[in-house]
Design a protein around this motif. Structure first.
Motif, PDB file in Angstrom:
ATOM      1  N   SER A 350      45.491  27.719  64.220  1.00 34.93           N
ATOM      2  CA  SER A 350      46.649  27.030  63.660  1.00 34.93           C
ATOM      3  C   SER A 350      46.486  25.516  63.616  1.00 34.93           C
ATOM      4  O   SER A 350      47.435  24.809  63.269  1.00 34.93           O
ATOM      5  N   SER A 380      48.683  30.105  60.707  1.00 39.38           N
ATOM      6  CA  SER A 380      47.314  30.194  61.207  1.00 39.38           C
ATOM      7  C   SER A 380      46.393  30.827  60.174  1.00 39.38           C
ATOM      8  O   SER A 380      46.807  31.695  59.404  1.00 39.38           O
ATOM      9  N   THR A 381      45.145  30.410  60.192  1.00 39.21           N
ATOM     10  CA  THR A 381      44.107  31.033  59.368  1.00 39.21           C
ATOM     11  C   THR A 381      43.891  32.479  59.831  1.00 39.21           C
ATOM     12  O   THR A 381      43.948  32.774  61.024  1.00 39.21           O
ATOM     13  N   VAL A 417      48.069  31.038  54.974  1.00 39.40           N
ATOM     14  CA  VAL A 417      48.120  31.118  56.428  1.00 39.40           C
ATOM     15  C   VAL A 417      49.151  32.154  56.849  1.00 39.40           C
ATOM     16  O   VAL A 417      50.089  32.465  56.115  1.00 39.40           O
ATOM     17  N   THR A 425      50.413  36.715  55.019  1.00 39.89           N
ATOM     18  CA  THR A 425      50.135  35.298  54.796  1.00 39.89           C
ATOM     19  C   THR A 425      51.022  34.756  53.679  1.00 39.89           C
ATOM     20  O   THR A 425      51.412  35.484  52.765  1.00 39.89           O
TER      21      THR A 425
END
Length: 638
Positions: A350, A380-381, A417, A425
């Motif tokens: 993140s 976050s990825t 994300v 996401t």
């Protein structure tokens, strides 16, 4: 006893004819560490947790490749929480092993892994090229897929403009000649057969604004390559950065004829590079660094050392790599009209940063990074998400406005994300109007009702010469199974303050089909924008392979614009029954003729376009007429 290193999916790492210094030390350390752990934790819960077992089926002792950094941190073991059944000798071996790993950076100049990050690269060496006669190629009509006024054209076709049955293509990167929008080139990961993970640097070109595509072949026959990244200069030269996976070294190729042929600028692997590399060019004629090329990559999986390099001679020579503050990964970079370089990336979780170098444009100094800004992307990825189990759900893209207007030198960042507390996401966007010193709060571009479990993935963006921002992504909002995906589009004409209602621009497809012996459809898609619209390269599974009983991964081109996607009527529909052709060589391509006569195509019937959620809609820019699409010659950007 030697331990075979496998990925989470169980793919065995095969020995490569040539390894970088890092790879040799990495494999050696894994062997020692694996054996020591097995001796140390034999019979404990850690054996089951890490999959380190006796026998032939040894799994990686490293942290599992799960989706989020917090998950990885939770899976990181703490020996104090477990019973230690060890001998003095095995304990000593453990500390020796840890010393080996700690000495990795000192011994080679290699960037050490940051705590909590992946210890395996996204790209890995794999299977060798198939011997001659191993498989046969068939052809079928290429797919032309209309949807809601937009038309997607298949790119990876044979010399007759037909689909190649049984291959796979993904992770496309696009470049468009700014002086002639009819000239487009796309590079991608070319798999000659879906039965193998051996991949090469494929490329195709169009001279009629993306309607007809030619696929001459690959950069180098039978060379394992990946992570294609294309860019262009203001005069229309195209550049192709390609990663040699066996060494994690990259090289730059240039085309001066619209992508029809390529010449290697640097020797094989001489551009340094590393896993998930990206590069950009300074396109501003008045900049001190005009024509310079800048590249960054994941430092722990590098060719030799560092995370950043620069070329001042068009990619022929590259400086010794240097490190970037915070070691950002999975991102991109761009150059402002004043020559300042901006890098956007994150820590796989993140944390995200925008990092500036104001002196990279000065050829007389080694670049330094003088500004590091933490950026809140609102999530976050994700690696290993539901829609792309073996890859990313999105990486960071950064783009700088060079319009010369009110938004000139604005910096934009976008990424798909996972919202905190969600399992899907969103496409999140931030903007800076003060040279990257501060950024706005994250803005959610996808305008469907908030559902943290829906997937809006592979989000990317581009900035047009007139300052309009275009964004595209893959989207599951209309899928009952929450995995079938469509390409969606939105744009902004006020510097990202407001965004147009989202528009679906492709038919739905199943992203799980057509896997070429790996569980992903690449890690990104790309777009290039001009004053009236954007040119998009993406992967989808519209073609059906009756032999395999499922659809295939192919690369597609689609033109998007605020005024709609009016394009010429496709050629007549034909039967999609494959027809056998001659036995293929180990490269699944043939030399394209200068001009391909249009052939029958397979046309997908579109489904209804969903009604967009009303939002503030910028005034659309008029669209240029049908093809060949004569776009005006752009003046050099300030």
């Amino acid at each position: 006893m030697r331990v075979a290193l496998r990925s989470r999916r169980g793919d065995r790492f095969t020995a490569a004819p040539k390894k970088s210094g890092f790879q040799f030390r990495y494999q050696t350390n894994v062997d020692i560490f694996s054996t020591t752990l097995r001796l140390w934790f034999r019979g404990t819960g850690l054996v089951r947790r890490f999959g380190v077992v006796d026998g032939a089926n040894h799994e990686s002792p490293f942290w599992p490749a799960v989706g989020r950094r917090s998950d990885r941190m939770r899976q990181h073991f703490n020996p104090l929480h477990h019973e230690m059944r060890s001998t003095t000798a095995s304990t000593a071996n453990l500390f020796i092993c840890l010393a080996w790993i700690a000495s990795l950076a000192a011994a080679s100049g290699q960037t050490a892994p940051y705590p909590g990050r992946r210890t395996e690269p996204l790209e890995k060496p794999g299977m060798p090229p198939a011997p001659l006669g191993t498989y046969r190629l068939e052809s079928s009509p290429r797919v032309v897929s209309p949807y809601g006024g937009f038309i997607s054209y298949q790119v990876n076709v044979d010399a007759n403009g037909m689909n190649i049955v049984g291959d796979a293509a993904n992770e496309p990167s696009i470049s468009v000649d700014p002086t002639d929008g009819n000239k487009i080139t796309i590079g991608w990961r070319q798999f000659n057969t879906y039965t193998s993970n051996f991949r090469q640097a494929g490329y195709g070109y169009s001279t009629d604004a993306g309607i007809t595509w030619h696929f001459p072949g690959v950069l180098q026959n039978n060379v394992f390559r990946s992570d294609p990244v294309l860019d262009y200069d203001e005069t229309g030269n195209f550049y192709y950065l390609s990663l040699l996976v066996n060494t994690f070294c990259g090289d730059i190729w240039r085309s001066t004829n619209g992508g029809q042929s390529w010449t290697e600028r640097s020797p094989d692997g001489a551009a340094h590079s590393g896993d998930k590399e990206w590069f950009t060019l300074d396109k501003t004629p008045t900049s001190m660094g005009h024509g310079f090329q800048y590249q960054f990559w994941t430092g722990f999986f590098a060719c030799d050392s560092g995370e950043f390099s620069r070329s001042t001679d068009g990619g022929a020579n590259w400086q010794s790599p240097i490190s970037i503050p915070n070691g950002p990964v999975w991102g991109t970079l761009d150059v402002a009209s004043n020559g300042n370089l901006f890098i956007g990336g994150g820590d796989e979780g993140s944390s995200f940063w925008c990092i500036r170098s104001s002196n990279a444009q000065n050829p007389n100094v080694t670049p330094t990074f003088d500004q590091v800004t933490t950026v809140n992307m609102g999530g976050s990825t994700v690696f290993g998400g539901t829609v792309n189990p073996g890859g990313l759900a999105g990486q960071m893209f950064v783009a700088v406005d060079r319009s010369g207007g009110p938004t000139n030198n604005n910096i934009y960042m976008i990424s798909s994300v996972s919202p905190f507390g969600g399992n899907g996401t969103d496409v999140m966007f931030v903007r800076s109007t003060d040279g990257g010193l501060t950024f706005s709060a994250p803005h959610r571009i996808n305008d469907d009702p908030v559902n943290p479990n829906k997937w809006h993935w592979f989000g990317t963006l581009a900035v047009a010469p007139n300052g309009r921002i275009d964004s595209v992504w893959l989207d599951t909002r209309n899928a009952a199974n929450n995995t079938d995906s469509q390409l969606f589009y939105s744009w902004s004409t006020d510097g990202g303050v407001t965004w147009a209602p989202n528009v679906a621009v492709s038919n739905s497809f199943n992203p799980f089909e057509g896997y070429p012996n790996q569980n992903k459809i690449g890690d990104y898609i790309t777009i290039v924008s001009d004053n009236t619209g954007g040119d998009v390269a993406y992967s989808a599974t519209f073609n059906f392979n009756p032999t395999r009983g499922q659809h295939e991964q192919d690369v597609y081109y689609v033109r998007v614009s605020p005024s709609g996607g009016a394009t010429p009527t496709p050629t007549p529909t034909a039967s999609s029954t494959p027809t056998a052709t001659a036995t293929a060589t180990s490269t699944a391509t043939a030399t394209a003729t200068p001009a391909v006569t249009p052939t029958a195509t397979s046309t997908i019937t579109p489904s209804a376009t969903p009604t967009a959620t009303p939002t503030a809609t910028p005034t659309p820019t008029p669209r240029i007429g049908p093809t060949p699409r004569p776009r005006p010659t752009s003046a050099p950007r300030p």
